[in-house]
Every structure is written in C-alpha cells, then in structure tokens.
Design a protein around this motif. Structure first.
Motif, PDB file in Angstrom:
ATOM      1  N   GLY A   4      52.907  41.527  27.462  1.00 29.61           N
ATOM      2  CA  GLY A   4      51.482  41.568  27.781  1.00 29.61           C
ATOM      3  C   GLY A   4      51.057  42.989  28.135  1.00 29.61           C
ATOM      4  O   GLY A   4      51.874  43.811  28.519  1.00 29.61           O
ATOM      5  N   THR A   5      49.777  43.272  28.008  1.00 28.70           N
ATOM      6  CA  THR A   5      49.319  44.604  28.370  1.00 28.70           C
ATOM      7  C   THR A   5      48.775  44.582  29.790  1.00 28.70           C
ATOM      8  O   THR A   5      48.102  43.644  30.186  1.00 28.70           O
ATOM      9  CB  THR A   5      48.209  45.088  27.421  1.00 28.70           C
ATOM     10  N   ARG A   6      49.091  45.586  30.558  1.00 30.54           N
ATOM     11  CA  ARG A   6      48.639  45.635  31.941  1.00 30.54           C
ATOM     12  C   ARG A   6      47.120  45.757  32.020  1.00 30.54           C
ATOM     13  O   ARG A   6      46.504  45.229  32.923  1.00 30.54           O
ATOM     14  CB  ARG A   6      49.287  46.823  32.658  1.00 30.54           C
ATOM     15  N   ALA A   7      46.522  46.436  31.070  1.00 30.55           N
ATOM     16  CA  ALA A   7      45.068  46.588  31.090  1.00 30.55           C
ATOM     17  C   ALA A   7      44.400  45.227  31.000  1.00 30.55           C
ATOM     18  O   ALA A   7      43.455  44.932  31.722  1.00 30.55           O
ATOM     19  CB  ALA A   7      44.615  47.472  29.933  1.00 30.55           C
ATOM     20  N   ALA A   8      44.950  44.366  30.153  1.00 35.55           N
ATOM     21  CA  ALA A   8      44.370  43.031  29.992  1.00 35.55           C
ATOM     22  C   ALA A   8      44.488  42.258  31.292  1.00 35.55           C
ATOM     23  O   ALA A   8      43.560  41.588  31.726  1.00 35.55           O
ATOM     24  CB  ALA A   8      45.067  42.288  28.860  1.00 35.55           C
ATOM     25  N   ALA A   9      45.645  42.376  31.947  1.00 34.51           N
ATOM     26  CA  ALA A   9      45.846  41.648  33.198  1.00 34.51           C
ATOM     27  C   ALA A   9      44.838  42.108  34.235  1.00 34.51           C
ATOM     28  O   ALA A   9      44.287  41.315  34.984  1.00 34.51           O
ATOM     29  CB  ALA A   9      47.270  41.874  33.708  1.00 34.51           C
ATOM     30  N   ARG A  10      44.580  43.401  34.282  1.00 31.44           N
ATOM     31  CA  ARG A  10      43.668  43.932  35.286  1.00 31.44           C
ATOM     32  C   ARG A  10      42.243  43.426  35.050  1.00 31.44           C
ATOM     33  O   ARG A  10      41.526  43.140  35.978  1.00 31.44           O
ATOM     34  CB  ARG A  10      43.685  45.464  35.230  1.00 31.44           C
ATOM     35  N   SER A  11      41.855  43.307  33.799  1.00 32.59           N
ATOM     36  CA  SER A  11      40.471  42.959  33.517  1.00 32.59           C
ATOM     37  C   SER A  11      40.139  41.522  33.904  1.00 32.59           C
ATOM     38  O   SER A  11      38.998  41.206  34.158  1.00 32.59           O
ATOM     39  CB  SER A  11      40.167  43.176  32.035  1.00 32.59           C
ATOM     40  N   VAL A  12      41.149  40.635  33.962  1.00 27.68           N
ATOM     41  CA  VAL A  12      40.842  39.250  34.321  1.00 27.68           C
ATOM     42  C   VAL A  12      41.225  38.926  35.757  1.00 27.68           C
ATOM     43  O   VAL A  12      40.921  37.856  36.254  1.00 27.68           O
ATOM     44  CB  VAL A  12      41.542  38.236  33.373  1.00 27.68           C
ATOM     45  N   ALA A  13      41.890  39.877  36.435  1.00 26.23           N
ATOM     46  CA  ALA A  13      42.283  39.613  37.814  1.00 26.23           C
ATOM     47  C   ALA A  13      41.035  39.496  38.686  1.00 26.23           C
ATOM     48  O   ALA A  13      40.003  40.086  38.391  1.00 26.23           O
ATOM     49  CB  ALA A  13      43.186  40.739  38.327  1.00 26.23           C
ATOM     50  N   GLY A  14      41.149  38.733  39.765  1.00 23.20           N
ATOM     51  CA  GLY A  14      40.056  38.689  40.720  1.00 23.20           C
ATOM     52  C   GLY A  14      39.154  37.490  40.603  1.00 23.20           C
ATOM     53  O   GLY A  14      38.220  37.324  41.379  1.00 23.20           O
ATOM     54  N   GLN A  15      39.414  36.593  39.647  1.00 21.30           N
ATOM     55  CA  GLN A  15      38.612  35.370  39.582  1.00 21.30           C
ATOM     56  C   GLN A  15      38.978  34.476  40.768  1.00 21.30           C
ATOM     57  O   GLN A  15      40.035  34.641  41.365  1.00 21.30           O
ATOM     58  CB  GLN A  15      38.841  34.656  38.254  1.00 21.30           C
ATOM     59  N   PRO A  16      38.115  33.527  41.109  1.00 20.84           N
ATOM     60  CA  PRO A  16      38.407  32.672  42.265  1.00 20.84           C
ATOM     61  C   PRO A  16      39.685  31.857  42.054  1.00 20.84           C
ATOM     62  O   PRO A  16      39.965  31.429  40.942  1.00 20.84           O
ATOM     63  CB  PRO A  16      37.189  31.747  42.350  1.00 20.84           C
ATOM     64  N   LEU A  17      40.420  31.665  43.114  1.00 17.68           N
ATOM     65  CA  LEU A  17      41.654  30.882  43.060  1.00 17.68           C
ATOM     66  C   LEU A  17      41.339  29.425  42.707  1.00 17.68           C
ATOM     67  O   LEU A  17      40.609  28.764  43.433  1.00 17.68           O
ATOM     68  CB  LEU A  17      42.348  30.928  44.424  1.00 17.68           C
TER      69      LEU A  17
ATOM     70  N   ASN B 125      41.679  35.732  43.417  1.00 15.91           N
ATOM     71  CA  ASN B 125      41.352  36.029  44.818  1.00 15.91           C
ATOM     72  C   ASN B 125      40.889  34.764  45.528  1.00 15.91           C
ATOM     73  O   ASN B 125      40.239  33.920  44.927  1.00 15.91           O
ATOM     74  CB  ASN B 125      40.197  37.030  44.910  1.00 15.91           C
ATOM     75  N   ALA B 126      41.199  34.662  46.819  1.00 17.37           N
ATOM     76  CA  ALA B 126      40.653  33.582  47.639  1.00 17.37           C
ATOM     77  C   ALA B 126      40.077  34.192  48.900  1.00 17.37           C
ATOM     78  O   ALA B 126      40.699  35.049  49.514  1.00 17.37           O
ATOM     79  CB  ALA B 126      41.744  32.582  48.004  1.00 17.37           C
ATOM     80  N   SER B 127      38.877  33.761  49.250  1.00 20.10           N
ATOM     81  CA  SER B 127      38.281  34.177  50.525  1.00 20.10           C
ATOM     82  C   SER B 127      38.409  33.029  51.493  1.00 20.10           C
ATOM     83  O   SER B 127      38.094  31.889  51.149  1.00 20.10           O
ATOM     84  CB  SER B 127      36.798  34.512  50.340  1.00 20.10           C
ATOM     85  N   VAL B 128      38.881  33.323  52.690  1.00 14.25           N
ATOM     86  CA  VAL B 128      39.018  32.260  53.681  1.00 14.25           C
ATOM     87  C   VAL B 128      38.329  32.681  54.973  1.00 14.25           C
ATOM     88  O   VAL B 128      38.143  33.871  55.237  1.00 14.25           O
ATOM     89  CB  VAL B 128      40.504  31.941  53.982  1.00 14.25           C
ATOM     90  N   ALA B 129      37.956  31.664  55.752  1.00 12.90           N
ATOM     91  CA  ALA B 129      37.314  31.947  57.037  1.00 12.90           C
ATOM     92  C   ALA B 129      38.344  32.512  58.010  1.00 12.90           C
ATOM     93  O   ALA B 129      39.549  32.324  57.848  1.00 12.90           O
ATOM     94  CB  ALA B 129      36.700  30.673  57.598  1.00 12.90           C
TER      95      ALA B 129
END
Ligand SMILES: [Cu+2]
Length: 255
Positions: free
Chosen positions: A21-34, A224-228
């Motif tokens: 896999g390409t690291r650039a591709a991984a970076r572009s989709v990272a950060g969506q909600p868990l 990513n997950a945001s928690v209280a």
C-alpha cells in the motif's frame, strides 16, 4: 480522545512488512470517525443470526476491496454472552464455500466450538448451545476452516465476543456502548494499488505470518474518536493475522 491524549498503535515488527500500500493513500483517508460495531446479544436466543456474507468495501485505499463479514460487509457485530446463561448464537452460511464461527477463548466443549471439524457448508445453519461459565472477558470469534482460516479472517470473518459476569464487582466502569465503553479492533492489512485487500503468501510470510502496512481499527483506516472527559473503557482486540502491537498514550500516561 483529544490530540494530547490519543492512543498510539505502533507495530512491534517481528518481520519486516512488505509494503504494498502507499503511505500517501493511508494518510488521505485517516481521521474518519471510529466505526462502532453493533452489539448482538446472544444470551438466551440471539435476536438475529450471524450471516456469513460477501461484501465490497471502499477502505479509501484506491478502490473497492472484496471482503467477507458476519451480517455486515466486513467484520461482524459484537457478540455478548453472560456467565451463568446458555448462549445460543446462530450462524447462517450465505457464501458458496464452507465457514465456521469459532468462539476463541470461550471455555466450551469442542463439539460446539466452531473448529475445523464443524465446517458449515453453503446454505446451512448452525445453532449451538454454549454454556457460559467463566470470568468476564474480551474475546473474539472467527471462521476456522482448515487451511483457510488465515485468508478468511483476513478478508473480514471475525468479530469481538464479550462475556459479562453479573456477579463480578464492577468498580464503576463506564458502560455506554460507543461513548465511554469503546471496542477497539486492531488489524493490519495490505492494499494493492486498486485498494484491494492483498493476501499473498511468499516464503517469509509463510514463516512469520502476514504483516500489513496499513492499520485498521474497527474496519477503518486510522480513525479518530472523540470522547468526553472522564473515565473511558477501551476494549482492546488484536484481530490481526500475525502482528504484535505495543499500545501507548502519546503523553506516556499509564492505562
Ligand atoms: Cu482463534
């Protein structure tokens, strides 16, 4: 988790992963909600069967990957069973090859444990009765066909299995699913340039197991997950084929 206190998943590599896999591709989709898998209560009669199905999932790695799952395109619901009760999960095989559901870590007899000897043919249904009598635990279930376990689990045939113990003291642990009681299913995967899950067995892989270069959590690439603020329970499952992880917080605090 906020930026100061996120959980870092790092790989303690026993073997060098082959980087497809390409690291650039991984970076572009990272950060969506868990994604939070739903709970399927299998205490007593399960409300719904686990249906082994095929899927096509866009992991954001360049195209759709052919996947497998239990009642969903990739992975499966979180199965919940209770100590002191008979769990009655039901497995339906809607695929055109044999699968099982093996209750990994459950103290149940081999005759109901979904091992290779219990291969479920296409179109068939299996409804074992599991007498649950063990301490509370975070386990998993997965297909376990002789010679096919690796690729079937890799493509998605696994899920988390929780055993609750009503008699165990619960020292104020959070219990709101997906809010402060959060499943973390960690897997490493290889994607080829078309975004397809690659499962190739060269000699080093045969010897050390398959290691992927992209980390999925609950079936999403580096979400990513945001928690209280306050106490949060993480239920950690290493559902990778071979990789070992070191988990830590980025500010070095203890669990
Ligand atoms: Cu297992």
């Amino acid at each position: 988790m906020d930026r100061r206190r996120f959980l870092t998943v790092s790989a303690a590599a026993l073997a060098t992963p082959s980087l497809v896999g390409t690291r650039a591709a991984a970076r572009s989709v990272a950060g969506q909600p868990l994604p939070i898998p739903p709970i399927l209560d299998a205490s007593g009669r399960a409300d719904a069967p686990l249906e082994a199905i095929a899927g096509a999932v866009d992991f954001g790695m360049g195209g759709k990957a052919k996947t497998l799952g239990y009642s969903q395109p990739y992975l499966g619901p979180v199965l919940r069973m209770r100590r002191g009760e008979i769990a009655r999960p039901v497995l339906k095989n809607r695929l055109d090859f044999a699968v099982t559901a093996h209750w990994h870590g459950a103290h149940v007899p081999g005759a109901v444990d979904g091992g290779p000897q219990l291969a479920l043919a296409p179109g068939k249904t299996w409804a074992p009765e599991l007498e649950i009598d063990q301490p509370a635990a975070t386990l998993w279930y997965h297909s376990h066909i002789h010679g096919e376990t690796g690729p079937q689990v890799y493509r998605g045939l696994s899920g988390m299995l929780l055993i609750d113990d009503p008699d165990a003291s619960n020292p104020g642990l959070p219990t709101t699913w997906g809010i402060d009681d959060i499943p973390i299913i960690i897997q490493d995967r290889l994607f080829d340039r078309d975004g397809v899950l690659a499962y190739g067995l060269d000699m080093p892989t045969m010897m050390h197991g398959l290691h992927g270069s992209t980390i999925l959590v609950n079936g999403a690439v580096q979400p990513n997950a945001s928690v209280a603020r306050g106490l949060v329970r993480l239920r950690l499952l290493n559902a990778s084929n071979a990789r070992v992880y070191t988990l830590k917080f980025n500010d070095g605090r203890g669990f």
